[in-house]
Design a protein around this motif. Structure first.
Motif, PDB file in Angstrom:
ATOM      1  N   GLU A  78      71.599  -7.430 -20.709  1.00 29.06           N
ATOM      2  CA  GLU A  78      72.276  -6.337 -21.408  1.00 29.06           C
ATOM      3  C   GLU A  78      72.772  -6.806 -22.773  1.00 29.06           C
ATOM      4  OE1 GLU A  78      76.161  -3.373 -20.927  1.00 29.06           O
ATOM      5  OE2 GLU A  78      75.578  -4.693 -19.286  1.00 29.06           O
ATOM      6  N   ARG A  79      73.309  -8.005 -22.823  1.00 32.54           N
ATOM      7  CA  ARG A  79      73.770  -8.552 -24.106  1.00 32.54           C
ATOM      8  C   ARG A  79      72.588  -8.782 -25.056  1.00 32.54           C
ATOM      9  NH1 ARG A  79      74.991 -13.623 -26.535  1.00 32.54           N
ATOM     10  NH2 ARG A  79      76.746 -13.425 -27.991  1.00 32.54           N
ATOM     11  N   LEU A  80      71.459  -9.213 -24.507  1.00 36.63           N
ATOM     12  CA  LEU A  80      70.272  -9.410 -25.339  1.00 36.63           C
ATOM     13  C   LEU A  80      69.788  -8.091 -25.920  1.00 36.63           C
ATOM     14  CD1 LEU A  80      68.175 -11.296 -26.544  1.00 36.63           C
ATOM     15  CD2 LEU A  80      66.899 -11.181 -24.392  1.00 36.63           C
ATOM     16  N   LEU A  81      69.875  -7.017 -25.141  1.00 38.92           N
ATOM     17  CA  LEU A  81      69.520  -5.697 -25.673  1.00 38.92           C
ATOM     18  C   LEU A  81      70.431  -5.312 -26.834  1.00 38.92           C
ATOM     19  CD1 LEU A  81      68.763  -3.684 -22.411  1.00 38.92           C
ATOM     20  CD2 LEU A  81      67.116  -4.505 -24.110  1.00 38.92           C
ATOM     21  N   ARG A  82      71.722  -5.691 -26.751  1.00 38.87           N
ATOM     22  CA  ARG A  82      72.633  -5.440 -27.866  1.00 38.87           C
ATOM     23  C   ARG A  82      72.201  -6.232 -29.097  1.00 38.87           C
ATOM     24  NH1 ARG A  82      76.752  -5.585 -23.858  1.00 38.87           N
ATOM     25  NH2 ARG A  82      77.472  -7.648 -24.504  1.00 38.87           N
ATOM     26  N   ALA A  83      71.690  -7.431 -28.874  1.00 37.37           N
ATOM     27  CA  ALA A  83      71.189  -8.238 -29.986  1.00 37.37           C
ATOM     28  C   ALA A  83      70.002  -7.549 -30.662  1.00 37.37           C
ATOM     29  CB  ALA A  83      70.789  -9.625 -29.503  1.00 37.37           C
ATOM     30  N   PHE A  84      69.102  -6.973 -29.867  1.00 33.01           N
ATOM     31  CA  PHE A  84      67.967  -6.242 -30.437  1.00 33.01           C
ATOM     32  C   PHE A  84      68.456  -5.047 -31.263  1.00 33.01           C
ATOM     33  CE2 PHE A  84      65.199  -7.488 -26.507  1.00 33.01           C
ATOM     34  CZ  PHE A  84      65.095  -8.777 -26.992  1.00 33.01           C
ATOM     35  N   GLU A  85      69.411  -4.329 -30.699  1.00 33.81           N
ATOM     36  CA  GLU A  85      69.947  -3.150 -31.383  1.00 33.81           C
ATOM     37  C   GLU A  85      70.634  -3.549 -32.687  1.00 33.81           C
ATOM     38  OE1 GLU A  85      72.783   0.743 -30.372  1.00 33.81           O
ATOM     39  OE2 GLU A  85      72.795  -0.995 -29.039  1.00 33.81           O
ATOM     40  N   ALA A  86      71.433  -4.612 -32.630  1.00 33.13           N
ATOM     41  CA  ALA A  86      72.122  -5.091 -33.829  1.00 33.13           C
ATOM     42  C   ALA A  86      71.119  -5.578 -34.869  1.00 33.13           C
ATOM     43  CB  ALA A  86      73.096  -6.206 -33.468  1.00 33.13           C
ATOM     44  N   GLY A  87      70.107  -6.312 -34.424  1.00 28.84           N
ATOM     45  CA  GLY A  87      69.094  -6.803 -35.350  1.00 28.84           C
ATOM     46  C   GLY A  87      68.381  -5.672 -36.059  1.00 28.84           C
ATOM     47  N   ALA A  88      68.039  -4.632 -35.314  1.00 20.60           N
ATOM     48  CA  ALA A  88      67.349  -3.483 -35.906  1.00 20.60           C
ATOM     49  C   ALA A  88      68.228  -2.792 -36.940  1.00 20.60           C
ATOM     50  CB  ALA A  88      66.940  -2.507 -34.809  1.00 20.60           C
ATOM     51  N   GLU A  89      69.516  -2.665 -36.642  1.00 18.94           N
ATOM     52  CA  GLU A  89      70.429  -1.954 -37.544  1.00 18.94           C
ATOM     53  C   GLU A  89      70.775  -2.777 -38.782  1.00 18.94           C
ATOM     54  OE1 GLU A  89      72.861   0.970 -39.111  1.00 18.94           O
ATOM     55  OE2 GLU A  89      71.499   1.121 -37.398  1.00 18.94           O
ATOM     56  N   ILE A  90      71.006  -4.061 -38.604  1.00 18.33           N
ATOM     57  CA  ILE A  90      71.439  -4.914 -39.719  1.00 18.33           C
ATOM     58  C   ILE A  90      70.255  -5.354 -40.576  1.00 18.33           C
ATOM     59  CG2 ILE A  90      72.622  -7.085 -40.296  1.00 18.33           C
ATOM     60  CD1 ILE A  90      74.170  -6.772 -37.641  1.00 18.33           C
ATOM     61  N   GLY A  91      69.069  -5.405 -39.982  1.00 21.36           N
ATOM     62  CA  GLY A  91      67.896  -5.874 -40.716  1.00 21.36           C
ATOM     63  C   GLY A  91      67.598  -7.336 -40.445  1.00 21.36           C
ATOM     64  N   ILE A  92      67.777  -7.749 -39.190  1.00 22.29           N
ATOM     65  CA  ILE A  92      67.496  -9.123 -38.762  1.00 22.29           C
ATOM     66  C   ILE A  92      66.204  -9.082 -37.949  1.00 22.29           C
ATOM     67  CG2 ILE A  92      68.377 -11.137 -37.542  1.00 22.29           C
ATOM     68  CD1 ILE A  92      71.206  -9.885 -37.825  1.00 22.29           C
ATOM     69  N   ASP A 121      58.755  -6.884 -24.479  1.00 18.48           N
ATOM     70  CA  ASP A 121      58.388  -5.463 -24.506  1.00 18.48           C
ATOM     71  C   ASP A 121      59.555  -4.612 -25.007  1.00 18.48           C
ATOM     72  OD1 ASP A 121      55.841  -5.981 -23.573  1.00 18.48           O
ATOM     73  OD2 ASP A 121      56.355  -5.648 -21.465  1.00 18.48           O
ATOM     74  N   LYS A 122      60.764  -4.970 -24.598  1.00 16.02           N
ATOM     75  CA  LYS A 122      61.937  -4.228 -25.061  1.00 16.02           C
ATOM     76  C   LYS A 122      62.203  -4.509 -26.541  1.00 16.02           C
ATOM     77  CE  LYS A 122      64.117  -4.012 -20.497  1.00 16.02           C
ATOM     78  NZ  LYS A 122      63.876  -2.574 -20.306  1.00 16.02           N
ATOM     79  N   ALA A 123      61.994  -5.752 -26.977  1.00 18.91           N
ATOM     80  CA  ALA A 123      62.166  -6.081 -28.397  1.00 18.91           C
ATOM     81  C   ALA A 123      61.239  -5.231 -29.263  1.00 18.91           C
ATOM     82  CB  ALA A 123      61.885  -7.567 -28.627  1.00 18.91           C
ATOM     83  N   ALA A 124      60.021  -5.032 -28.777  1.00 24.86           N
ATOM     84  CA  ALA A 124      59.050  -4.229 -29.525  1.00 24.86           C
ATOM     85  C   ALA A 124      59.563  -2.816 -29.762  1.00 24.86           C
ATOM     86  CB  ALA A 124      57.713  -4.195 -28.780  1.00 24.86           C
ATOM     87  N   SER A 125      60.276  -2.271 -28.782  1.00 24.57           N
ATOM     88  CA  SER A 125      60.775  -0.898 -28.919  1.00 24.57           C
ATOM     89  C   SER A 125      61.870  -0.791 -29.980  1.00 24.57           C
ATOM     90  CB  SER A 125      61.295  -0.390 -27.568  1.00 24.57           C
ATOM     91  OG  SER A 125      62.486  -1.063 -27.184  1.00 24.57           O
ATOM     92  N   TYR A 126      62.497  -1.918 -30.306  1.00 24.09           N
ATOM     93  CA  TYR A 126      63.513  -1.942 -31.354  1.00 24.09           C
ATOM     94  C   TYR A 126      62.948  -2.381 -32.711  1.00 24.09           C
ATOM     95  CZ  TYR A 126      67.254  -1.388 -27.893  1.00 24.09           C
ATOM     96  OH  TYR A 126      68.095  -0.914 -26.906  1.00 24.09           O
ATOM     97  N   GLY A 127      61.694  -2.802 -32.714  1.00 26.74           N
ATOM     98  CA  GLY A 127      61.076  -3.243 -33.960  1.00 26.74           C
ATOM     99  C   GLY A 127      61.479  -4.641 -34.377  1.00 26.74           C
ATOM    100  N   VAL A 128      61.910  -5.474 -33.410  1.00 21.86           N
ATOM    101  CA  VAL A 128      62.261  -6.858 -33.711  1.00 21.86           C
ATOM    102  C   VAL A 128      61.358  -7.782 -32.900  1.00 21.86           C
ATOM    103  CG1 VAL A 128      64.655  -6.295 -34.277  1.00 21.86           C
ATOM    104  CG2 VAL A 128      64.070  -6.952 -31.922  1.00 21.86           C
TER     105      VAL A 128
END
Length: 268
Positions: A78-92, A121-128
């Motif tokens: 769950e925390r890793l999913l937050r990392a994907f979300e944060a990366g997508a939003e911040i531009g990481i 597979d989940k990272a791909a959905s966030y574009g990271v």
């Protein structure tokens, strides 16, 4: 062109604004922001939304770019999913994790590869992109186990973070090991070390060019293999008694060494 950066964990005793300022003063192109729980959370994933504008402003003010984020070992998906979300939003664009598990335990290796497959597979959905590195003591710890993961995971959002210090401490020569995995390498953590002991040693000896690893040969293998991703200094073990000057010297020494090597080889 290969871009050079520093993992902000080197500056874990200082705030991110101080880290970014001194990374820029050393000449680097970008920064890997540390989100390592319990060690250095310049990016606090439990409250990342409140940091977005500040972090973007700090990087922009210093003419840097976000090259990657270091997450650390995965204790919570769950925390890793937050990392994907944060990366997508911040531009990481790249999220780096450790493989977890223990060296030589087949069940741990299979579990690690399964987790990497699902989370890629989940990272791909966030574009990271999710990257993992061979890590001393972990289930993926050398080139053969890295190749096992590469063979099992086909997601284009999965990559290898190839850290020569861990490969060196696994009794391999990184400059010889890199070509075998380079096709999937999307990030490089780099540092030097003296000897092949378990730990990387004091921060001064982790500066590139001060240890025993053939990092010029490693740079040549990168350039010869047309690698053009980030190369990020990752130094672990800074202590409260290490001054800002000491820490900045480690970063500056490394920049001078890597920039000179890569320029001579045509990588910058």
């Amino acid at each position: 062109m290969i871009k050079l950066g520093v993992n902000s964990v080197l500056f874990k005793e200082f705030d991110f604004a101080t880290a970014a300022k001194h990374i820029a003063l050393c000449g680097y192109d970008g920064v890997e922001i540390s989100a390592i729980e319990g060690m250095c959370e310049h990016l606090a994933l439990n409250e990342w939304k409140s940091q977005v504008q500040q972090l973007k402003a700090i990087v922009q003010e210093n003419n840097l770019e976000f090259l990657s984020m270091e997450f650390g070992s995965v204790k919570s998906e769950e925390r890793l999913l937050r990392a994907f979300e944060a990366g997508a939003e911040i531009g990481i664009p790249i999220i780096n994790i450790g493989p977890g598990g223990k060296t030589g335990v087949e069940e741990d290796l299979e579990r690690s590869i399964d987790m990497l497959q699902r989370m890629s597979d989940k990272a791909a959905s966030y574009g990271v992109t999710l990257c993992v590195k061979a890590h001393v003591g972990n289930a993926i710890d050398n080139t053969p186990t890295t190749l096992r993961a590469m063979a099992a995971i086909s997601s284009p959002a999965f990559g290898i973070d190839m850290d020569p210090s861990h490969i060196y401490r696994a009794n391999e020569n990184p400059e010889e090991a890199l070509p075998a995995v380079l096709s999937r390498v999307k990030h490089v953590h780099i540092r030097d070390c003296k000897g092949r002991q378990q730990g990387p040693g004091p921060i001064e000896l982790q500066a590139c060019g001060r240890g025993d690893i053939n990092l010029y040969g490693y740079c040549k293998a990168m350039v010869d293999g047309d690698y053009n991703g980030p190369v990020v200094l990752e130094v672990i073990g800074a202590k409260p008694e290490n001054s800002l000057a000491q820490i900045s010297i480690v970063a500056a020494d490394t920049y001078g060494y890597l920039n000179a090597c890569l320029k001579q080889l045509g990588g910058r």
